[in-house]
Design a protein around this motif. Structure first.
Motif, mmCIF file in Angstrom:
data_model
loop_
_atom_site.group_PDB
_atom_site.id
_atom_site.type_symbol
_atom_site.label_atom_id
_atom_site.label_comp_id
_atom_site.label_asym_id
_atom_site.label_seq_id
_atom_site.Cartn_x
_atom_site.Cartn_y
_atom_site.Cartn_z
ATOM 1 N N THR A 37 0.843 -1.193 0.000
ATOM 2 C CA THR A 37 0.000 0.000 0.000
ATOM 3 C C THR A 37 0.879 1.244 0.000
ATOM 4 N N PRO A 38 0.639 2.187 -0.903
ATOM 5 C CA PRO A 38 1.478 3.388 -0.944
ATOM 6 C C PRO A 38 1.245 4.274 0.274
ATOM 7 N N VAL A 39 2.278 5.000 0.674
ATOM 8 C CA VAL A 39 2.243 5.831 1.865
ATOM 9 C C VAL A 39 2.583 7.276 1.504
ATOM 10 N N VAL A 40 1.818 8.198 2.054
ATOM 11 C CA VAL A 40 2.136 9.623 1.973
ATOM 12 C C VAL A 40 2.476 10.059 3.387
ATOM 13 N N ALA A 41 3.701 10.542 3.597
ATOM 14 C CA ALA A 41 4.181 10.728 4.966
ATOM 15 C C ALA A 41 5.077 11.953 5.093
ATOM 16 N N SER A 42 5.300 12.327 6.341
ATOM 17 C CA SER A 42 6.193 13.443 6.654
ATOM 18 C C SER A 42 7.646 13.028 6.461
ATOM 19 N N SER A 43 8.439 13.964 5.982
ATOM 20 C CA SER A 43 9.868 13.689 5.774
ATOM 21 C C SER A 43 10.630 13.970 7.067
ATOM 22 N N VAL A 44 10.363 13.155 8.091
ATOM 23 C CA VAL A 44 11.013 13.318 9.385
ATOM 24 C C VAL A 44 11.526 11.970 9.877
ATOM 25 N N GLY A 45 12.614 12.023 10.661
ATOM 26 C CA GLY A 45 13.114 10.849 11.356
ATOM 27 C C GLY A 45 13.286 9.626 10.480
ATOM 28 N N GLY A 46 12.893 8.473 11.041
ATOM 29 C CA GLY A 46 13.089 7.198 10.368
ATOM 30 C C GLY A 46 12.184 6.968 9.178
ATOM 31 N N ILE A 47 11.201 7.833 8.986
ATOM 32 C CA ILE A 47 10.341 7.701 7.811
ATOM 33 C C ILE A 47 11.170 7.806 6.527
ATOM 34 N N CYS A 48 12.150 8.694 6.554
ATOM 35 C CA CYS A 48 12.971 8.930 5.359
ATOM 36 C C CYS A 48 13.856 7.732 5.015
ATOM 37 N N LEU A 49 14.042 6.815 5.961
ATOM 38 C CA LEU A 49 14.810 5.611 5.681
ATOM 39 C C LEU A 49 13.985 4.581 4.914
ATOM 40 N N GLN A 50 12.674 4.761 4.932
ATOM 41 C CA GLN A 50 11.788 3.748 4.357
ATOM 42 C C GLN A 50 11.176 4.159 3.028
ATOM 43 N N ILE A 51 10.954 5.458 2.845
ATOM 44 C CA ILE A 51 10.274 5.924 1.641
ATOM 45 C C ILE A 51 11.240 6.689 0.752
ATOM 46 N N ILE A 52 11.303 6.277 -0.489
ATOM 47 C CA ILE A 52 12.024 7.027 -1.517
ATOM 48 C C ILE A 52 10.979 7.844 -2.252
ATOM 49 N N ASP A 53 11.057 9.145 -2.101
ATOM 50 C CA ASP A 53 10.000 10.028 -2.603
ATOM 51 C C ASP A 53 9.767 9.814 -4.092
ATOM 52 N N GLY A 54 8.515 9.521 -4.419
ATOM 53 C CA GLY A 54 8.136 9.323 -5.809
ATOM 54 C C GLY A 54 8.283 7.904 -6.307
ATOM 55 N N GLU A 55 8.927 7.017 -5.507
ATOM 56 C CA GLU A 55 9.123 5.628 -5.928
ATOM 57 C C GLU A 55 8.185 4.667 -5.205
ATOM 58 N N ASN A 56 8.207 4.667 -3.880
ATOM 59 C CA ASN A 56 7.314 3.779 -3.142
ATOM 60 C C ASN A 56 6.371 4.560 -2.221
ATOM 61 N N GLY A 57 6.279 5.856 -2.462
ATOM 62 C CA GLY A 57 5.420 6.728 -1.672
ATOM 63 C C GLY A 57 5.845 8.165 -1.878
ATOM 64 N N PHE A 58 5.293 9.038 -1.055
ATOM 65 C CA PHE A 58 5.635 10.456 -1.159
ATOM 66 C C PHE A 58 6.031 10.994 0.210
ATOM 67 N N LEU A 59 7.027 11.899 0.212
ATOM 68 C CA LEU A 59 7.475 12.572 1.429
ATOM 69 C C LEU A 59 7.183 14.064 1.304
ATOM 70 N N LEU A 60 6.695 14.639 2.420
ATOM 71 C CA LEU A 60 6.382 16.074 2.436
ATOM 72 C C LEU A 60 6.767 16.656 3.774
ATOM 73 N N GLU A 61 6.898 17.963 3.816
ATOM 74 C CA GLU A 61 7.112 18.629 5.090
ATOM 75 C C GLU A 61 5.889 18.404 5.982
ATOM 76 N N PRO A 62 6.098 18.220 7.289
ATOM 77 C CA PRO A 62 4.994 17.824 8.175
ATOM 78 C C PRO A 62 3.769 18.725 8.124
ATOM 79 N N ASN A 63 3.958 20.022 7.934
ATOM 80 C CA ASN A 63 2.829 20.951 7.981
ATOM 81 C C ASN A 63 2.315 21.365 6.605
ATOM 82 N N ASP A 64 2.758 20.670 5.567
ATOM 83 C CA ASP A 64 2.330 20.990 4.208
ATOM 84 C C ASP A 64 0.997 20.290 3.909
ATOM 85 N N ASN A 65 -0.075 20.828 4.473
ATOM 86 C CA ASN A 65 -1.386 20.198 4.313
ATOM 87 C C ASN A 65 -1.807 20.114 2.846
ATOM 88 N N ARG A 66 -1.593 21.182 2.109
ATOM 89 C CA ARG A 66 -1.959 21.172 0.695
ATOM 90 C C ARG A 66 -1.156 20.129 -0.073
#
Length: 402
Positions: free
Chosen positions: A324-353
């Motif tokens: 299942t794809p994940v859209v998540a904050s680019s903080v801490g250990g999350i960045c070790l698991q998600i490669i932005d644009g490949e297996n999910g998306f990473l964004l700044e924590p407060n970027d609601n839009r």
């Protein structure tokens, strides 16, 4: 009870053989893990799998739970928040109650092992109340990259007594700390009820049991009701997504016994989402049910993890394992698991839009979501399964014991 051979079909013969070779010099060595709760949260889930597998590999592994009063857990939750950068009124009373709970535990908890592994801040001072006859390791599961310096300086009094500390990311390494710092990633157990394959009938049964309809696309965040997980921010993102796609949000999180803030956060979210809940657009679940979590992660179109801080984020690992794809904050250990644009998306924590746009993109492009899911599962298979975690612990134990 599962044994290492149960994992052969998932990880292959080479991994199982390597684990047995690493364990060969540790046969009969007594290892004890100490933490503060037996359920709720990633630490307890890891130990439920890790300790039996250590025993199956030839070690004698125990697991002890630190006992504490409600006051103790209220204080240690504040300490936990302070480790992640929050301010705190750091009084002598808090320190005294913190130390007293650890000293009381030491009176009736005999520790006569070849190595002691202490998890997180709650039992950190235990080392002060034992005559040290063996290596002690502190496993810090939280994001300590930018801690409250007053609290960290206090904790350092205990940390300096340890032979090694384990952290989840290079970003958490503390400069000028003369203690061996090892990076070991947390992991999931693919054979746990939270991660095993489920039949369509089982998924339908559990979703129906917890009143989760599947007539609309499903967005889910699975996390404790904790301000660092930003459930209110997830509600705001959901409102933006719903302007583009008719969908439903599930916020599912257990209440850990060592987290006294959980119910307060839940009630705050419930009040904010009152009308959405009434319309069945938002569903809040607090049940401790692994099969339900499994079913939600497999059924959801997108998993969200909008954390402000995150030590690692095993709920992300679980979702990726299920494709299942994940859209998540680019903080801490999350960045070790998600490669932005490949297996999910990473964004700044407060970027609601930004969160809303990426979730909407995945909801409107199921083929892209499917491809991301395939890549996510392979990343977990290579790096974040319990067998990999066991190997890393065995390597460390060989270094500190032998």
């Amino acid at each position: 009870m599962r044994s290492l051979e149960d994992y052969r079909e998932i990880v292959g013969d080479r991994v199982i053989s390597q684990i047995h070779r690493l364990a060969s010099k540790l046969y009969g060595k007594h290892i004890v893990h100490v933490n503060s709760t037996y359920q709720g949260g990633g630490v307890a889930e890891i130990l439920e799998s890790l300790v039996p597998l250590m025993n199956d590999a030839g070690l004698d592994a125990d697991w002890r739970i630190l006992h504490g009063t409600p006051d103790f857990f209220t204080i240690t939750k504040k300490f936990h928040n302070a480790l992640q950068g929050e301010s705190i009124n750091f009084t002598e009373m808090k320190k005294r109650l913190y130390l007293q709970a650890n000293e009381d535990f030491s009176v009736y908890a005999n520790i006569d092992h070849d190595c002691v592994i202490v998890h997180d801040p709650q039992p950190l001072p235990l080392i002060r109340f034992y005559k040290k006859r063996q290596p002690w390791i502190w496993r810090c599961h939280v994001d300590c990259s930018n801690p409250n310096e007053e609290v960290w300086d206090y904790f350092k009094n205990f940390v300096l007594r340890y032979d090694a500390i384990i952290i989840s990311s290079e970003d958490y390494r503390r400069v000028n700390l003369p203690v061996d710092q090892r990076i070991i990633h947390p992991a999931i157990d693919p054979l746990d009820t939270k991660n095993i394959e489920l039949s369509d009938s089982d998924i339908e049964k559990y979703l129906k049991k917890f009143d989760v309809p599947t007539d609309k696309p499903l967005i889910t965040q699975i996390s404790r009701f904790d301000k660092w997980k930003d459930p209110e921010g997830v509600l705001n993102v959901f409102k933006l997504v719903k302007e583009k796609v008719d969908c439903r949000l599930v916020l599912c999180g257990s209440m850990a016994s060592d987290d006294p803030e959980g119910m307060k956060i839940y009630e705050k979210v419930r009040r904010k989402a009152k009308n959405l809940i009434k319309n069945n657009d938002v569903i809040l679940i607090t049940s401790e049910n692994n099969i339900l979590v499994n079913a939600l992660q497999r059924t959801s179109n997108v998993i969200v993890q909008k954390s402000q801080r995150e030590g690692f984020g095993l709920t992300i690992t679980e979702a990726l394992w299920k494709g299942t794809p994940v859209v998540a904050s680019s903080v801490g250990g999350i960045c070790l698991q998600i490669i932005d644009g490949e297996n999910g998306f990473l964004l700044e924590p407060n970027d609601n839009r930004g969160f809303a746009d990426r979730i909407t993109q995945l909801l409107k492009n199921p083929n892209q979501a499917k491809e991301m899911g395939k890549k996510g599962k392979e990343i977990v298979r290579k790096n974040f399964l319990i067998t990999r975690l066991l190997m890393d612990y065995l390597i460390l134990l060989n270094d500190v014991i032998i």
